[in-house]
Motif scaffolding. Structure first.
Motif, PDB file in Angstrom:
ATOM      1  N   LYS A   1      43.120  59.294 -21.189  1.00  0.00           N
ATOM      2  CA  LYS A   1      44.165  60.209 -20.735  1.00  0.00           C
ATOM      3  C   LYS A   1      44.470  61.239 -21.810  1.00  0.00           C
ATOM      4  CE  LYS A   1      46.522  57.250 -17.394  1.00  0.00           C
ATOM      5  NZ  LYS A   1      47.748  56.521 -17.073  1.00  0.00           N
ATOM      6  N   GLU A   2      44.503  60.799 -23.056  1.00  0.00           N
ATOM      7  CA  GLU A   2      44.756  61.718 -24.171  1.00  0.00           C
ATOM      8  C   GLU A   2      43.644  62.749 -24.264  1.00  0.00           C
ATOM      9  OE1 GLU A   2      46.741  63.389 -27.455  1.00  0.00           O
ATOM     10  OE2 GLU A   2      47.432  61.957 -25.968  1.00  0.00           O
ATOM     11  N   GLU A   3      42.405  62.295 -24.078  1.00  0.00           N
ATOM     12  CA  GLU A   3      41.266  63.220 -24.120  1.00  0.00           C
ATOM     13  C   GLU A   3      41.354  64.210 -22.960  1.00  0.00           C
ATOM     14  OE1 GLU A   3      38.928  63.722 -26.462  1.00  0.00           O
ATOM     15  OE2 GLU A   3      40.090  62.259 -27.606  1.00  0.00           O
TER      16      GLU A   3
ATOM     17  N   GLU B   1      44.719  76.864 -22.703  1.00  0.00           N
ATOM     18  CA  GLU B   1      44.855  77.877 -23.758  1.00  0.00           C
ATOM     19  C   GLU B   1      43.750  78.922 -23.641  1.00  0.00           C
ATOM     20  OE1 GLU B   1      44.943  75.505 -27.311  1.00  0.00           O
ATOM     21  OE2 GLU B   1      47.049  74.924 -27.010  1.00  0.00           O
ATOM     22  N   GLU B   2      42.525  78.471 -23.305  1.00  0.00           N
ATOM     23  CA  GLU B   2      41.423  79.415 -23.117  1.00  0.00           C
ATOM     24  C   GLU B   2      41.721  80.355 -21.947  1.00  0.00           C
ATOM     25  OE1 GLU B   2      37.958  76.993 -22.552  1.00  0.00           O
ATOM     26  OE2 GLU B   2      37.829  76.460 -24.690  1.00  0.00           O
ATOM     27  N   LEU B   3      42.221  79.785 -20.831  1.00  0.00           N
ATOM     28  CA  LEU B   3      42.545  80.601 -19.667  1.00  0.00           C
ATOM     29  C   LEU B   3      43.655  81.597 -19.972  1.00  0.00           C
ATOM     30  CD1 LEU B   3      42.317  77.992 -16.776  1.00  0.00           C
ATOM     31  CD2 LEU B   3      40.760  79.886 -17.220  1.00  0.00           C
TER      32      LEU B   3
ATOM     33  N   LYS C   1      44.055  66.633 -23.821  1.00  0.00           N
ATOM     34  CA  LYS C   1      43.604  67.594 -24.834  1.00  0.00           C
ATOM     35  C   LYS C   1      42.647  68.618 -24.232  1.00  0.00           C
ATOM     36  CE  LYS C   1      44.058  64.698 -28.969  1.00  0.00           C
ATOM     37  NZ  LYS C   1      43.308  63.978 -30.015  1.00  0.00           N
ATOM     38  N   GLU C   2      41.728  68.130 -23.392  1.00  0.00           N
ATOM     39  CA  GLU C   2      40.760  69.029 -22.758  1.00  0.00           C
ATOM     40  C   GLU C   2      41.484  70.004 -21.831  1.00  0.00           C
ATOM     41  OE1 GLU C   2      37.302  70.883 -22.185  1.00  0.00           O
ATOM     42  OE2 GLU C   2      37.579  69.243 -23.596  1.00  0.00           O
ATOM     43  N   ALA C   3      42.442  69.489 -21.050  1.00  0.00           N
ATOM     44  CA  ALA C   3      43.206  70.350 -20.142  1.00  0.00           C
ATOM     45  C   ALA C   3      44.007  71.382 -20.930  1.00  0.00           C
ATOM     46  CB  ALA C   3      44.129  69.511 -19.269  1.00  0.00           C
TER      47      ALA C   3
END
Length: 166
Positions: free
Chosen positions: A90-92, A102-104, A95-97
């Motif tokens: 869930k943490e991963e 942030e990229e979006l 972090k990925e989300a």
């Protein structure tokens, strides 16, 4: 003496040997009441199987409890490991989300800046062309006005000039 425990009987035997009289010229040998010692040993033998059985039952119960506790501990450990893995996953995912978010946001901001820049450039170009068109139109109006004034003045001069016949 059948109400006595095995430990009590062994204690009695120990006391009998310790309190027994030594044999003359042999300090390591003593005299005991044979019947009494044999009765005590018979009583120990009679109680021993029950106590051994009870001890075995206790040991088996203890072993079963230990095995059960070990199984429960392993199950708890597996469950904790699964929960830890789930939390890590869930943490991963989080972090990925967050990274993707942030990229979006950065891409969107860049696109907004590009659109804003393009809009500003378009507006500047439109205003420049409008200004040129208005300026050109103003020059044409001014030229036309000058021509009109020149024509009007020449007509005025012709009207006010004496008619000379030649």
């Amino acid at each position: 003496m059948s109400n006595n425990s095995t430990e009590d009987i062994i204690g009695t035997l120990y006391d009998m040997v310790q309190d027994a009289r030594s044999m003359p010229l042999a300090a390591d040998k003593c005299i005991l009441e044979r019947d009494r010692v044999l009765d005590l040993l018979d009583e120990i033998i009679a109680q021993l199987p029950a106590e051994i059985k009870q001890s075995r039952t206790i040991v088996e119960s203890r072993n079963e409890l230990i095995s059960q506790a070990r199984r429960e501990a392993e199950a708890i450990l597996r469950q904790a490991q699964d929960q830890a893995n789930e939390l890590v996953a869930k943490e991963e995912i989080y972090k990925e989300a967050r990274k993707r978010s942030e990229e979006l946001v950065a891409q969107t901001q860049e696109r907004i800046n590009q659109i804003r820049k393009a809009g500003n450039e378009y507006m500047e170009e439109s205003l420049r062309r409008t200004e040129e068109t208005i300026s050109q139109a103003l020059h044409e109006v001014q030229d036309t006005r000058m021509k009109f004034l020149a024509v009007t003045e020449s007509q005025e001069q012709r009207r006010t000039a004496p008619d000379v016949d030649l």
